[in-house]
Design an enzyme around this catalytic site. Structure first.
Site, mmCIF file in Angstrom:
data_model
loop_
_atom_site.group_PDB
_atom_site.id
_atom_site.type_symbol
_atom_site.label_atom_id
_atom_site.label_comp_id
_atom_site.label_asym_id
_atom_site.label_seq_id
_atom_site.Cartn_x
_atom_site.Cartn_y
_atom_site.Cartn_z
ATOM 1 N N TYR A 154 0.700 -1.379 0.231
ATOM 2 C CA TYR A 154 -0.077 0.026 0.061
ATOM 3 C C TYR A 154 0.902 1.233 0.107
ATOM 4 O O TYR A 154 0.671 2.196 -0.816
ATOM 5 C CB TYR A 154 -1.013 -0.002 1.255
ATOM 6 C CG TYR A 154 -1.956 1.081 1.522
ATOM 7 C CD1 TYR A 154 -2.942 1.067 0.546
ATOM 8 C CD2 TYR A 154 -1.802 2.283 2.090
ATOM 9 C CE1 TYR A 154 -4.288 2.069 0.762
ATOM 10 C CE2 TYR A 154 -2.753 3.121 2.172
ATOM 11 C CZ TYR A 154 -3.961 2.934 1.584
ATOM 12 O OH TYR A 154 -4.835 4.153 1.461
ATOM 13 N N LYS A 158 1.201 4.268 -2.985
ATOM 14 C CA LYS A 158 0.536 5.414 -2.746
ATOM 15 C C LYS A 158 2.104 6.399 -3.024
ATOM 16 O O LYS A 158 1.999 7.528 -3.193
ATOM 17 C CB LYS A 158 0.461 5.733 -1.387
ATOM 18 C CG LYS A 158 -1.133 5.065 -1.155
ATOM 19 C CD LYS A 158 -2.118 5.365 -2.267
ATOM 20 C CE LYS A 158 -3.503 5.004 -1.828
ATOM 21 N NZ LYS A 158 -4.544 5.383 -2.742
HETATM 22 N N1 LIG Z 1 -10.243 5.481 4.377
HETATM 23 C C1 LIG Z 1 -9.080 5.770 4.950
HETATM 24 O O1 LIG Z 1 -8.504 5.844 6.189
HETATM 25 C C2 LIG Z 1 -7.856 6.350 3.607
HETATM 26 C C3 LIG Z 1 -7.136 6.852 4.227
HETATM 27 C C4 LIG Z 1 -5.916 7.139 3.069
HETATM 28 C C5 LIG Z 1 -6.056 7.104 1.878
HETATM 29 N N2 LIG Z 1 -7.438 6.440 1.524
HETATM 30 C C6 LIG Z 1 -7.671 6.332 -0.067
HETATM 31 O O2 LIG Z 1 -8.650 6.757 -0.240
HETATM 32 C C7 LIG Z 1 -9.354 6.218 -1.545
HETATM 33 C C8 LIG Z 1 -10.690 5.697 -1.016
HETATM 34 O O3 LIG Z 1 -10.788 5.096 -0.065
HETATM 35 P P1 LIG Z 1 -12.114 4.456 0.814
HETATM 36 O O4 LIG Z 1 -11.749 4.404 2.397
HETATM 37 O O5 LIG Z 1 -13.190 5.565 0.470
HETATM 38 O O6 LIG Z 1 -12.275 3.208 0.223
HETATM 39 P P2 LIG Z 1 -13.498 2.395 0.111
HETATM 40 O O7 LIG Z 1 -13.258 0.793 0.143
HETATM 41 O O8 LIG Z 1 -14.632 2.439 1.311
HETATM 42 O O9 LIG Z 1 -13.946 2.570 -1.314
HETATM 43 C C9 LIG Z 1 -13.330 2.480 -2.358
HETATM 44 C C10 LIG Z 1 -14.248 2.115 -3.618
HETATM 45 O O10 LIG Z 1 -13.302 1.816 -4.946
HETATM 46 C C11 LIG Z 1 -13.917 0.886 -5.555
HETATM 47 N N3 LIG Z 1 -12.807 0.247 -6.174
HETATM 48 C C12 LIG Z 1 -11.894 -0.871 -5.802
HETATM 49 N N4 LIG Z 1 -11.011 -1.298 -6.978
HETATM 50 C C13 LIG Z 1 -11.588 -0.705 -7.995
HETATM 51 C C14 LIG Z 1 -11.280 -0.743 -9.512
HETATM 52 N N5 LIG Z 1 -10.202 -1.591 -9.734
HETATM 53 N N6 LIG Z 1 -12.257 -0.070 -10.269
HETATM 54 C C15 LIG Z 1 -12.984 0.775 -9.818
HETATM 55 N N7 LIG Z 1 -13.505 0.778 -8.392
HETATM 56 C C16 LIG Z 1 -12.591 0.435 -7.713
HETATM 57 C C17 LIG Z 1 -14.451 -0.195 -4.533
HETATM 58 O O11 LIG Z 1 -15.248 -1.222 -4.755
HETATM 59 C C18 LIG Z 1 -15.032 0.873 -3.375
HETATM 60 O O12 LIG Z 1 -16.441 1.054 -3.824
HETATM 61 C C19 LIG Z 1 -8.225 4.943 -1.634
HETATM 62 O O13 LIG Z 1 -7.420 5.415 -2.884
HETATM 63 C C20 LIG Z 1 -7.828 4.859 -0.277
HETATM 64 O O14 LIG Z 1 -6.350 4.183 -0.537
HETATM 65 C C21 LIG Z 1 -8.379 5.859 2.413
#
Ligand SMILES: NC(=O)c1ccc[n+]([C@@H]2O[C@H](COP(=O)([O-])OP(=O)(O)OC[C@H]3O[C@@H](n4cnc5c(N)ncnc54)[C@H](O)[C@@H]3O)[C@@H](O)[C@H]2O)c1
Length: 249
Positions: A154, A158
């Site tokens: 991960y 990133k």
């Molecule tokens: N939640 C956190 O604490 C956090 C922190 C830092 C960064 N992020 C980043 O923020 C972004 C969103 O995270 P989140 O927490 O909302 O995640 P989440 O899992 O709640 O939502 C992510 C969505 O992306 C979709 N997805 C996954 N692979 C895919 C693909 N190949 N094609 C199309 N859609 C796809 C999933 O089906 C899901 O609906 C991500 O890039 C994650 O790495 C999240």
């Protein structure tokens, strides 16, 4: 509220969590939004929620970690709304495990979805943006790009997003296309809730502001970079992490 009237925005992985909040935020600002998710029912529902609120939104259920899926998404936006102005690369997955136990699949799938997909959508959208000499690309990275135990896949993905962002800022700037990244910290979404409750509680205490963030707080930062007036912000990484990038509390 900053305005996106007349703009067309694509948000990947917007069926739930941070992506859904970003789509909502851009639609509220007046953008026509194209949602995307690999889970078809999820993105259909998120899209109809925007429609019910009177916003113009469409969706493509595709895997943006494939060349075909990324191209279909951009083509849908061009065909349906005539242009692509804003691309938010949000889709992401996590498969945490310590290095010595991490499988090839856990490494490769996270790099593919979190990093390679952003290359594919940026390439497809940049071509459309160059035609109009305008664009705002916002890539969702993570505070974890700084490093995190159990997150070799991960964190590296990133870190790659940050390098991709900085390089595109140099390549695409002359077309008035800006590329910036957001590095969220702990945000309350289904992805975060995959962690055991005791781990969530322990992590929240390491944040200087003593809480996890909301998807809407990340969406506000995206709106900041997506604005017409943000044309001199390019190649930057904005942390939305309650100060955790400075150090744990
Ligand atoms: N939640 C956190 O604490 C956090 C922190 C830092 C960064 N992020 C980043 O923020 C972004 C969103 O995270 P989140 O927490 O909302 O995640 P989440 O899992 O709640 O939502 C992510 C969505 O992306 C979709 N997805 C996954 N692979 C895919 C693909 N190949 N094609 C199309 N859609 C796809 C999933 O089906 C899901 O609906 C991500 O890039 C994650 O790495 C999240």
């Amino acid at each position: 509220m900053r305005g996106f009237e007349g703009r067309v925005a694509i948000v990947t992985g917007s069926g739930q969590g941070i992506g859904a909040a970003i789509a909502q935020r851009l639609a509220q600002g007046g953008a026509r939004v194209v949602l995307n998710d690999v889970v078809a029912e999820r993105v259909a529902e998120a899209c109809s929620k925007l429609g019910e609120q009177g916003y113009q939104a469409g969706y493509v259920a595709s895997d943006i970690a494939t060349t075909k899926g990324a191209q279909e998404l951009v083509e849908y936006a061009k065909k349906t709304y005539g242009q692509v102005d804003i691309l938010v690369n949000n889709a992401g997955i996590a498969k945490d495990r310590y290095l010595v136990k991490m499988s090839d699949e856990e490494w490769e799938s996270v790099i593919r979805v979190n990093l390679s997909a952003q290359f594919l959508t940026c390439r497809a959208a940049a071509r459309a943006m160059m035609e109009r000499q305008y664009g705002r690309i916002i890539n969702i990275a993570s505070r974890a790009w700084l490093g995190g135990p159990g997150q070799a896949n991960y964190s590296a993905s990133k870190g790659g997003v940050v390098s991709l962002t900085r390089t595109l800022a140099l390549e695409l700037g002359k077309f008035q296309i800006t590329t910036n990244a957001i590095a969220p910290g702990l945000i309350d979404t289904p992805l975060y809730r995959q962690l055991k409750p005791e781990v969530q509680e322990r992590l929240a205490k390491t944040v200087p502001v003593q809480r996890v963030g909301t998807p809407a707080e990340v969406a506000d930062a995206v709106a900041f970079f997506a604005d017409d007036d943000a044309g001199y912000l390019n190649g930057q990484v904005l942390y939305v992490c309650g100060g955790r990038s400075v150090g744990s509390y």
